[in-house]
Design an enzyme around this catalytic site. Sequence first.
Site, mmCIF file in Angstrom:
data_model
loop_
_atom_site.group_PDB
_atom_site.id
_atom_site.type_symbol
_atom_site.label_atom_id
_atom_site.label_comp_id
_atom_site.label_asym_id
_atom_site.label_seq_id
_atom_site.Cartn_x
_atom_site.Cartn_y
_atom_site.Cartn_z
ATOM 1 N N ARG A 96 -41.969 4.032 11.857
ATOM 2 C CA ARG A 96 -40.830 3.825 10.962
ATOM 3 C C ARG A 96 -40.830 2.423 10.338
ATOM 4 N NH1 ARG A 96 -35.207 2.991 14.470
ATOM 5 N NH2 ARG A 96 -36.122 1.854 16.209
ATOM 6 N N HIS A 167 -34.419 11.106 10.966
ATOM 7 C CA HIS A 167 -33.199 10.481 11.520
ATOM 8 C C HIS A 167 -32.190 10.189 10.392
ATOM 9 C CE1 HIS A 167 -30.752 7.597 13.640
ATOM 10 N NE2 HIS A 167 -31.612 7.386 14.619
ATOM 11 N N GLU A 271 -29.727 14.576 12.736
ATOM 12 C CA GLU A 271 -31.182 14.415 12.645
ATOM 13 C C GLU A 271 -31.871 15.712 13.033
ATOM 14 O OE1 GLU A 271 -31.997 11.133 15.352
ATOM 15 O OE2 GLU A 271 -29.978 10.395 15.027
HETATM 16 C C1 BG6 Z 1 -30.346 7.984 17.667
HETATM 17 C C2 BG6 Z 1 -30.407 7.973 19.165
HETATM 18 O O1 BG6 Z 1 -31.220 8.934 17.194
HETATM 19 O O2 BG6 Z 1 -30.734 6.702 17.164
HETATM 20 C C3 BG6 Z 1 -29.525 6.840 19.700
HETATM 21 O O3 BG6 Z 1 -29.987 9.222 19.656
HETATM 22 C C4 BG6 Z 1 -29.927 5.526 19.069
HETATM 23 O O4 BG6 Z 1 -29.646 6.794 21.106
HETATM 24 C C5 BG6 Z 1 -29.898 5.657 17.561
HETATM 25 O O5 BG6 Z 1 -29.039 4.517 19.507
HETATM 26 C C6 BG6 Z 1 -30.307 4.388 16.811
HETATM 27 O O6 BG6 Z 1 -31.538 3.911 17.246
HETATM 28 P P1 BG6 Z 1 -32.126 2.564 16.684
HETATM 29 O O7 BG6 Z 1 -33.404 2.318 17.414
HETATM 30 O O8 BG6 Z 1 -32.368 2.795 15.213
HETATM 31 O O9 BG6 Z 1 -31.078 1.522 16.919
#
Ligand code: BG6
Length: 298
Positions: A96, A167, A271
Amino acid sequence: MIQELNNQFAISSHVRFEKGQGGLPKAVLHASSGNFCEVYLHGAHVTSWRDAAGAENLFMSEKSEFGEGLAFRGGIPICFPQFADQGDLPKHGLIRDRAWKVLKTSITPNEGSVSIEFDYRPDKMLKKLWPHLFECRYLVELNENLTVTLTVSNRGNAPFRFQTALHTYFSIQDIRRVKILGLQGLDFTDSLKGGKVFTETREAVDVSEETDRIYKNIPSRLCVLDDAAGKIFQLTPLGLADAVVWNPWIDKARRMVDFGDDEYLRMICLETANIHTRVQIAADERWMGKTVFTVQSA
Ligand code: BG6
């Protein structure tokens, strides 16, 4: 680099490349319908999807960081080959926050579509973290809808397994008036309760506290009803069996450096993913997962 990208891939009035935030290159796509989207080469990350009237469908945090090796907060990050911290790799995997390459751009005038395809192959550093030989392709198509398709190819001699998630952060007017449809009857694991399994009983799922759940065996259509904005987002996944519902709510929002304290009110992540059952691909095989996003008036 921008000049080179434009020379090779720009399509008059439909695709051009610009310097985005943090000086990172981005592609700007215009469909004949007037729909617009923006994709950074960094992570092949879609950061904006607007309708002809200019209404934004994707949430991007005003505090998002932009730069090499940083994950943007918002849009559609691609998680691969690991979801969250369900393994030894960095959170949400490896790609990512890496620079992808543009493979091609095209327009299909009859369908009013414009598209861009990206490619990612591991470099030496990444191979040290995850030794499998793979290639990811990501196709972003824009017409009335936005469609994203991730393809993973096994370029090595042995099978490997992975998790993945698109996501998606939706921009909503007020989380207190949002409902998610299509989850009733599904089992889910609650990441805030040690991954314990529950069954969703509600027809319309609302969010009124920190929420972090992974629903299993999702149907072919999920919706986010944003009542305050009078909008419905519809997701049509293919090849993606799970769905994550995430909102950090008040306390976690305050702890996140790249997220505004009140921004939890204006976003919901829904997501489409493969998390519970890892995808296995044999040598020389290919896997594909995609999601079509549409938006309508409620
Ligand atoms: C979500 C997860 O997909 O992404 C969460 O289920 C997580 O647990 C969130 O906190 C954000 O992740 P990041 O790494 O982008 O802060």
